[in-house]
Design a protein around this motif. Structure first.
Motif, mmCIF file in Angstrom:
data_model
loop_
_atom_site.group_PDB
_atom_site.id
_atom_site.type_symbol
_atom_site.label_atom_id
_atom_site.label_comp_id
_atom_site.label_asym_id
_atom_site.label_seq_id
_atom_site.Cartn_x
_atom_site.Cartn_y
_atom_site.Cartn_z
ATOM 1 N N GLU A 45 1.176 -2.754 13.982
ATOM 2 C CA GLU A 45 2.380 -2.728 13.159
ATOM 3 C C GLU A 45 2.571 -4.054 12.426
ATOM 4 O O GLU A 45 2.976 -4.101 11.270
ATOM 5 N N GLY A 46 2.286 -5.169 13.143
ATOM 6 C CA GLY A 46 2.411 -6.475 12.513
ATOM 7 C C GLY A 46 1.427 -6.670 11.376
ATOM 8 O O GLY A 46 1.751 -7.248 10.331
ATOM 9 N N TRP A 47 0.197 -6.177 11.562
ATOM 10 C CA TRP A 47 -0.809 -6.242 10.507
ATOM 11 C C TRP A 47 -0.381 -5.424 9.291
ATOM 12 O O TRP A 47 -0.470 -5.898 8.149
ATOM 13 N N ALA A 48 0.099 -4.215 9.518
ATOM 14 C CA ALA A 48 0.511 -3.345 8.410
ATOM 15 C C ALA A 48 1.661 -3.971 7.636
ATOM 16 O O ALA A 48 1.739 -3.856 6.409
ATOM 17 N N ARG A 49 2.541 -4.657 8.337
ATOM 18 C CA ARG A 49 3.678 -5.305 7.676
ATOM 19 C C ARG A 49 3.231 -6.528 6.885
ATOM 20 O O ARG A 49 3.635 -6.723 5.737
ATOM 21 N N ALA A 50 2.377 -7.370 7.471
ATOM 22 C CA ALA A 50 1.988 -8.622 6.838
ATOM 23 C C ALA A 50 1.086 -8.414 5.630
ATOM 24 O O ALA A 50 1.228 -9.099 4.612
ATOM 25 N N PHE A 51 0.139 -7.456 5.707
ATOM 26 C CA PHE A 51 -0.841 -7.297 4.644
ATOM 27 C C PHE A 51 -0.674 -6.000 3.845
ATOM 28 O O PHE A 51 -1.221 -5.900 2.751
ATOM 29 N N ASP B 52 -10.376 -14.033 -0.228
ATOM 30 C CA ASP B 52 -11.485 -13.180 -0.644
ATOM 31 C C ASP B 52 -11.587 -11.980 0.290
ATOM 32 O O ASP B 52 -11.077 -11.994 1.413
ATOM 33 N N PHE B 53 -12.284 -10.952 -0.171
ATOM 34 C CA PHE B 53 -12.387 -9.721 0.615
ATOM 35 C C PHE B 53 -13.030 -9.970 1.978
ATOM 36 O O PHE B 53 -12.616 -9.376 2.981
ATOM 37 N N ASP B 54 -14.035 -10.840 2.023
ATOM 38 C CA ASP B 54 -14.726 -11.051 3.293
ATOM 39 C C ASP B 54 -13.870 -11.774 4.328
ATOM 40 O O ASP B 54 -14.259 -11.901 5.483
ATOM 41 N N GLN B 55 -12.696 -12.252 3.934
ATOM 42 C CA GLN B 55 -11.774 -12.870 4.888
ATOM 43 C C GLN B 55 -10.888 -11.841 5.588
ATOM 44 O O GLN B 55 -10.317 -12.124 6.635
ATOM 45 N N LEU B 56 -10.749 -10.644 4.998
ATOM 46 C CA LEU B 56 -9.799 -9.658 5.508
ATOM 47 C C LEU B 56 -10.094 -9.241 6.945
ATOM 48 O O LEU B 56 -9.174 -9.106 7.764
ATOM 49 N N ALA B 57 -11.347 -9.012 7.270
ATOM 50 C CA ALA B 57 -11.701 -8.582 8.627
ATOM 51 C C ALA B 57 -11.271 -9.630 9.645
ATOM 52 O O ALA B 57 -10.766 -9.300 10.730
ATOM 53 N N GLY B 58 -11.430 -10.900 9.298
ATOM 54 C CA GLY B 58 -10.999 -11.970 10.195
ATOM 55 C C GLY B 58 -9.496 -12.014 10.335
ATOM 56 O O GLY B 58 -8.964 -12.242 11.434
ATOM 57 N N PHE B 59 -8.786 -11.804 9.221
ATOM 58 C CA PHE B 59 -7.325 -11.743 9.291
ATOM 59 C C PHE B 59 -6.876 -10.627 10.223
ATOM 60 O O PHE B 59 -5.957 -10.804 11.029
ATOM 61 N N ARG B 60 -7.535 -9.464 10.119
ATOM 62 C CA ARG B 60 -7.142 -8.324 10.956
ATOM 63 C C ARG B 60 -7.347 -8.641 12.430
ATOM 64 O O ARG B 60 -6.508 -8.288 13.281
ATOM 65 N N ILE C 159 0.850 -1.192 0.000
ATOM 66 C CA ILE C 159 0.000 0.000 0.000
ATOM 67 C C ILE C 159 0.886 1.241 0.000
ATOM 68 O O ILE C 159 2.063 1.166 0.401
ATOM 69 N N PRO C 160 0.383 2.390 -0.443
ATOM 70 C CA PRO C 160 1.181 3.628 -0.377
ATOM 71 C C PRO C 160 1.612 3.907 1.053
ATOM 72 O O PRO C 160 0.908 3.560 2.014
ATOM 73 N N PHE C 161 2.767 4.529 1.215
ATOM 74 C CA PHE C 161 3.318 4.757 2.549
ATOM 75 C C PHE C 161 2.444 5.677 3.395
ATOM 76 O O PHE C 161 2.500 5.629 4.621
ATOM 77 N N ASP C 162 1.661 6.525 2.745
ATOM 78 C CA ASP C 162 0.804 7.433 3.504
ATOM 79 C C ASP C 162 -0.636 6.922 3.608
ATOM 80 O O ASP C 162 -1.521 7.632 4.076
ATOM 81 N N ALA C 163 -0.875 5.675 3.189
ATOM 82 C CA ALA C 163 -2.224 5.104 3.244
ATOM 83 C C ALA C 163 -2.498 4.535 4.637
ATOM 84 O O ALA C 163 -1.587 4.294 5.428
ATOM 85 N N ASP C 164 -3.776 4.323 4.919
ATOM 86 C CA ASP C 164 -4.195 3.790 6.213
ATOM 87 C C ASP C 164 -4.275 2.268 6.120
ATOM 88 O O ASP C 164 -5.151 1.721 5.437
ATOM 89 N N PRO C 165 -3.388 1.531 6.814
ATOM 90 C CA PRO C 165 -3.425 0.065 6.735
ATOM 91 C C PRO C 165 -4.658 -0.547 7.379
ATOM 92 O O PRO C 165 -4.929 -1.733 7.188
ATOM 93 N N GLU C 166 -5.400 0.253 8.164
ATOM 94 C CA GLU C 166 -6.619 -0.264 8.772
ATOM 95 C C GLU C 166 -7.805 -0.222 7.805
ATOM 96 O O GLU C 166 -8.869 -0.771 8.104
ATOM 97 N N ASP C 167 -7.633 0.421 6.669
ATOM 98 C CA ASP C 167 -8.679 0.487 5.653
ATOM 99 C C ASP C 167 -8.599 -0.780 4.798
ATOM 100 O O ASP C 167 -7.694 -0.936 3.978
ATOM 101 N N LEU C 168 -9.538 -1.686 4.975
ATOM 102 C CA LEU C 168 -9.497 -2.968 4.283
ATOM 103 C C LEU C 168 -9.636 -2.802 2.768
ATOM 104 O O LEU C 168 -9.110 -3.614 1.996
#
Length: 353
Positions: free
Chosen positions: A143-149, A127-135, A103-112
């Protein structure tokens, strides 16, 4: 171990050791999880792989390739972080292809939606509906979420000395000292003495806590005495420096500088002893935790606080210099300790020219 094909080709796994790659003819070498390599490990692999790949073209007519693949690293990824920084700055060697997903460096990693838009595996690996569960699986490890996804570097440390929320919560605007304000300067030098950081702790008054801020980041240590003398004279404020550790050589220069006419000491140094240097970091962090101290935002300090950890020293702790450069935090620590040990009469003595 190897998986051999009928034509004689092989797929062979290997480790990041000094012997890896030596004597092996490889047409395609894939170094994975590069974030985990130290600079020495990466050097060992290159020493083994590069000679075999450079001689492969003439023998086979095939131009061998080395693929270095990885998710973004963390504060300990000394080889990969430096390599990525140079590639992203445009320093790309000849015959090198650089692919940078994330994602862009200035983007919000919490925005699925953002994660879905930029992740190369979106729609293929999940699939997109899996992302919320991954988070949710990452819980409070943002920080770990932003790095992994999001493929955003986790510059922090799992055992960091100053929590990111505390650092953000104690941030304030920088201050220019005025007449009557109590001021003390602090000095920090890294292990390699490649630069010197000068910080100031300023009593802003009005019932507000003192504020620490970075004043200068000078190359080496040679320019520091002159700059410190100018600051001391301009603000009539003392200098606090650790007489031991990486700043010991500079502290010795300051302590032994005398006026050739009056033979008086040139620098007004805080009376810091070895035992004081041990307790100073804990006092600095405690003041932040109790909101008895604020700090001005500074790029160098903000970077260092992400990876600054503690090193035990008896019943106290010191900044862990072996984990990385903490010179800005040391300068702030010295400034705060010196400020807290200023004689009361100095409040009316300080002037700004």
């Amino acid at each position: 171990m190897a998986l051999e094909f009928k034509n004689g080709s092989q797929l062979r796994p290997g480790g990041a050791t000094e012997a890896a790659g030596h004597g092996v003819q490889g047409d395609l070498i894939n170094v994975d999880e590069v974030w985990s390599l130290s600079k020495q490990q990466a050097k060992n692999l290159k020493d083994g792989f590069i000679p075999t790949t450079t001689t492969r073209l003439k023998l086979t007519g095939v131009r061998p390739q080395i693929w270095w693949t990885s998710t973004e690293g963390n504060a300990s990824s000394e080889y990969f972080n430096d390599r990525l920084d140079r590639l992203r700055a445009g320093d790309i060697p000849d015959r090198t292809a650089f692919f940078d997903f994330g994602i862009p460096f200035d983007a919000d990693p919490e925005d699925l939606e953002t994660i879905w838009r930029y992740h190369p595996g979106a729609g293929y690996l999940f699939d997109f509906d899996q992302l919320a569960g991954f988070r949710r699986q990452f819980d409070d490890d943002a920080e770990g979420w932003a790095r992994a996804f999001g493929n955003i570097r986790d510059a922090g440390s799992t055992d960091r000395a100053i929590d990111s929320l505390l650092w953000a919560d104690t941030m304030d605007e920088p201050v220019t000292p005025e007449h009557g304000m109590r001021v003390c300067f602090g000095v920090g030098v890294p292990l390699d003495a490649t630069h010197t950081v000068i910080a100031a702790c300023i009593g802003v008054g009005g019932g507000l806590p003192p504020l620490v801020q970075i004043v200068d980041d000078l190359p080496g240590t040679g320019e520091s005495p002159a700059r410190l003398l100018a600051l001391q004279n301009d603000y009539r404020a003392p200098v606090c420096i650790d007489p031991r550790g990486p700043s010991a050589a500079l502290a010795d220069v300051l302590a032994n500088a005398h006026d050739p006419h009056t033979f008086e000491r040139v620098y007004r140094l805080s009376d810091m002893r070895a035992a004081d240097a041990v307790t100073a970091p804990q006092s600095f962090v405690s003041a932040l935790e109790q909101h008895n101290l604020t700090h001005a935002s500074d790029r160098l300090a903000d970077e260092q606080v992400c990876r600054a950890t503690k090193r035990k020293s008896g019943d106290a702790w010191l900044w862990n210099r072996s984990a990385g450069d903490v010179s800005a935090l040391e300068a702030m620590t010295m400034a705060y300790w010196g400020y807290m040990h200023l004689p009361e009469w100095e409040a009316d003595d300080i002037q700004v020219f």
